[in-house]
Motif scaffolding. Structure first.
Motif, PDB file in Angstrom:
ATOM      1  N   TRP A 293       0.881 -12.766 -10.254  1.00  0.00           N
ATOM      2  CA  TRP A 293       0.578 -12.559  -8.748  1.00  0.00           C
ATOM      3  C   TRP A 293       1.755 -12.887  -7.769  1.00  0.00           C
ATOM      4  CZ3 TRP A 293      -2.607  -9.519  -9.182  1.00  0.00           C
ATOM      5  CH2 TRP A 293      -4.056  -9.759 -10.035  1.00  0.00           C
ATOM      6  N   VAL A 296       3.599  -9.634  -7.274  1.00  0.00           N
ATOM      7  CA  VAL A 296       2.998  -8.487  -6.738  1.00  0.00           C
ATOM      8  C   VAL A 296       3.157  -8.814  -5.209  1.00  0.00           C
ATOM      9  CG1 VAL A 296       2.075  -7.383  -8.639  1.00  0.00           C
ATOM     10  CG2 VAL A 296       0.867  -9.148  -6.962  1.00  0.00           C
ATOM     11  N   GLY A 297       3.717 -10.061  -5.050  1.00  0.00           N
ATOM     12  CA  GLY A 297       4.003 -10.325  -3.422  1.00  0.00           C
ATOM     13  C   GLY A 297       3.538 -11.514  -2.937  1.00  0.00           C
ATOM     14  N   PHE A 352       0.170  -0.944 -11.312  1.00  0.00           N
ATOM     15  CA  PHE A 352       1.324  -1.252 -11.290  1.00  0.00           C
ATOM     16  C   PHE A 352       2.392  -0.050 -11.743  1.00  0.00           C
ATOM     17  CE2 PHE A 352      -0.516  -5.286 -12.433  1.00  0.00           C
ATOM     18  CZ  PHE A 352       0.003  -5.993 -11.577  1.00  0.00           C
ATOM     19  N   GLY A 355       4.292   0.431  -8.417  1.00  0.00           N
ATOM     20  CA  GLY A 355       5.154  -0.621  -8.153  1.00  0.00           C
ATOM     21  C   GLY A 355       6.592  -0.482  -7.810  1.00  0.00           C
ATOM     22  N   THR A 363       6.978  -5.065  -6.413  1.00  0.00           N
ATOM     23  CA  THR A 363       6.196  -5.040  -5.355  1.00  0.00           C
ATOM     24  C   THR A 363       5.195  -3.787  -5.480  1.00  0.00           C
ATOM     25  OG1 THR A 363       7.939  -6.131  -4.116  1.00  0.00           O
ATOM     26  CG2 THR A 363       6.294  -4.880  -2.914  1.00  0.00           C
ATOM     27  N   LEU A 364       3.689  -4.118  -5.064  1.00  0.00           N
ATOM     28  CA  LEU A 364       2.859  -3.062  -4.831  1.00  0.00           C
ATOM     29  C   LEU A 364       2.383  -2.551  -3.543  1.00  0.00           C
ATOM     30  CD1 LEU A 364       0.178  -4.154  -7.689  1.00  0.00           C
ATOM     31  CD2 LEU A 364       2.094  -2.527  -7.861  1.00  0.00           C
ATOM     32  N   ASP A 366       0.127  -0.982  -0.588  1.00  0.00           N
ATOM     33  CA  ASP A 366      -1.272  -0.923  -0.344  1.00  0.00           C
ATOM     34  C   ASP A 366      -1.719   0.589  -0.710  1.00  0.00           C
ATOM     35  OD1 ASP A 366      -1.768  -3.505   0.404  1.00  0.00           O
ATOM     36  OD2 ASP A 366      -1.074  -3.095   2.671  1.00  0.00           O
ATOM     37  N   TRP A 368      -2.714  -0.466  -3.642  1.00  0.00           N
ATOM     38  CA  TRP A 368      -2.681  -0.869  -5.184  1.00  0.00           C
ATOM     39  C   TRP A 368      -2.410  -2.374  -5.432  1.00  0.00           C
ATOM     40  CZ3 TRP A 368      -4.366   2.694  -8.085  1.00  0.00           C
ATOM     41  CH2 TRP A 368      -4.205   4.020  -7.758  1.00  0.00           C
ATOM     42  N   ALA A 369      -1.797  -3.073  -4.398  1.00  0.00           N
ATOM     43  CA  ALA A 369      -2.080  -4.613  -4.748  1.00  0.00           C
ATOM     44  C   ALA A 369      -3.379  -5.291  -4.785  1.00  0.00           C
ATOM     45  CB  ALA A 369      -1.165  -5.252  -3.755  1.00  0.00           C
ATOM     46  N   THR A 370      -4.183  -4.712  -3.734  1.00  0.00           N
ATOM     47  CA  THR A 370      -5.695  -5.207  -3.634  1.00  0.00           C
ATOM     48  C   THR A 370      -6.369  -4.720  -4.926  1.00  0.00           C
ATOM     49  OG1 THR A 370      -5.651  -5.057  -1.394  1.00  0.00           O
ATOM     50  CG2 THR A 370      -7.793  -5.013  -2.414  1.00  0.00           C
TER      51      THR A 370
END
Length: 482
Positions: A293, A296-297, A352, A355, A363-364, A366, A368-370
């Motif tokens: 986690w 990914v920011g 990912f 990313g 870094t993902l 939006d 995709w991070a959610t």
């Protein structure tokens, strides 16, 4: 005059208390394997003095699993020779030594050594706790009480992750100083508290009546069967235990041999169930989720909080699995779990792939991070409600009586080896790319569906005596014909 028999409610309360105390071994099992989650990034940093590379980082995390395999292998023979309680106390001492030694480690070599020492305790607890609970539990309560082991494991994972998060939050980071040491060291030392409790409570537990009968201590066995197990006809029960012990003494691992690559087909089914359970990558979530986690920011504090939430989810769905397994059945739940894991892991691999690498971190964008966050927790739900507990249920049910002990040992060893492989290779897989890593786990989740569909039989509602050793039956038939 003999003392009056205890009431049913007194027996129920006593056996529940005894089983909870024994299941603390499962709690330490979960705690010890997950506690490194919050410490691994601080260990890998140059400021720690350890400065772990990718390969050494993976080995430091998974080194405890080497000890697990050894501890599990020797726990059974030691318990048969010295008793269940001495092995539990020994496991508690190993947990205590590992927690203090890991927390005060001078370098990566002695850290790995202390992690392996803790693994000895984990392996022993993984074998002894469920065996002891089964041996002291009345038949009518055995299923529910046996489930305490799995519940204790996931609770131990939760408490380890929670303590990691709290210590990092108080210090301002896992690598920050706290009470004269760095916070990550206190994460390991915190295990000393449940280890001491487990050791003290183990000393107060009654010995297994099965062990006492094997040693000829029939009077002590009778007392425990009456006051803890609630057995009515104690003499008949002791005769039954004696017959079972005499049968088991004539068995060996040679009985597992068969015509499918040297083993019986049913043994291979057990081995592959264990391998698939690990190859879907569940322990990557619990060992490396904080790292994941952050990549990914999310900040360290947020990442630790998400990890704690994930472990709470695992506890809840394990309870759900316990409630459903005898109603729905093992096979259908595994199939549903395989589909769910394939979809969620596949979506994580896809997420990912979007990313971008910035300053060594992924870094993902939006949304995709959610999506990755939701899918990771959904994956835990599908695994925790199906493959997590049900593989252990099936391994306890699927083998015929004639080979159960040996087949379980082989299947459990395969599980530790598979766990070691997945835990060790994740950092290297992540270097290749997180889409590759999660794609790998998704592929095996998909394979697990077809494996269960074609090779795993339903055991719901069947008595253990119904599980037949077909090869042994056929040999007996041929002997009778000649």
């Amino acid at each position: 005059m003999s003392a009056p028999s205890p009431s049913a409610s007194a027996i129920r309360g006593r056996v529940i208390a005894v089983s909870i105390a024994a299941a603390l071994g499962g709690f330490l099992f979960g705690f010890d394997t997950a506690v490194i989650n919050g410490a691994v990034d601080a260990l890998a940093g140059a400021q720690s003095g350890f400065d772990l590379g990718v390969g050494l980082k993976g080995f430091a995390v998974s080194s405890a699993l080497i000890g697990c395999a050894v501890g599990a292998w020797f726990a059974g023979p030691l318990a048969n020779r010295f008793g269940r309680i001495p092995v539990m106390v020994t496991a508690a001492v190993l947990f205590l030594a590992s927690s203090v030694g890991s927390g005060l480690a001078f370098g990566v070599v002695d850290l790995i050594i202390w992690r392996i020492v803790g693994g000895f305790g984990v392996g022993a607890a993984s074998v002894i706790a469920p065996a002891y609970i089964a041996e002291v539990s009345p038949a009518r309560m055995r299923g529910r009480l046996g489930s305490l082991q799995q519940l204790a494991i996931v609770t131990g994972i939760f408490v380890a992750l929670l303590s990691d998060a709290l210590l990092a939050d108080v210090a301002g980071g896992a690598a920050k100083p706290l009470w004269g040491l760095t916070a990550w060291r206190w994460m390991f030392i915190a295990e000393a508290i449940p280890a001491l409790i487990y050791g003290i409570m183990s000393l107060r537990l009654p010995e297994s009546p099965r062990y006492l009968v094997a040693k000829g201590e029939f009077e002590k066995a009778s007392e425990i069967l009456t006051t803890v197990t609630g057995t009515v006809d104690v003499k008949a029960k002791i005769t039954e235990i004696t017959g079972t012990i005499n049968t088991e003494r004539s068995e060996s691992l040679r009985d597992l041999r068969g015509n499918r690559l040297g083993l019986k087909p049913i043994v291979w089914v057990g081995i592959l169930l264990s391998v698939f359970q690990q190859f879907v990558g569940i322990n990557v979530i619990f060992y490396y989720s904080t790292t994941l986690w952050q990549s990914v920011g999310f900040g360290e504090s947020q990442a630790l909080t998400i990890t704690v939430i994930t472990s709470v989810t695992n506890i809840v769905v394990t309870v759900v699995a316990i409630l459903l397994v005898d109603r729905v059945g093992r096979r259908i739940m595994l199939l549903v779990g395989s589909v769910g894991m394939t979809l969620t892991l596949g979506l994580m691999a896809l997420a990912f792939s979007f990313g971008t690498l910035e300053n060594g971190a992924v870094t993902l964008p939006d949304p995709w991070a959610t999506i990755a966050l939701i899918c990771a927790n959904a994956f835990v739900v599908f695994f925790g409600a199906t493959w997590g507990p049900l593989v252990w249920v099936l391994l306890g049910e699927m083998f015929p009586n004639s080979i159960r002990a040996g087949a379980l040992a082989v299947a459990a060893a395969a599980q530790w080896v598979a766990n070691f492989f997945i835990s060790t290779t994740f950092p290297a897989f992540a270097e290749i790319g997180l889409p590759f890593a999660y794609g790998f786990y998704a592929f095996f989740a998909l394979l697990s569906f077809f494996f269960v569909y074609f090779k795993v039989a339903e055991t719901k509602g069947k008595e253990l005596e119904e599980m037949k050793d077909d090869a042994r039956v056929e040999r007996r038939r041929r002997a009778e014909r000649t």
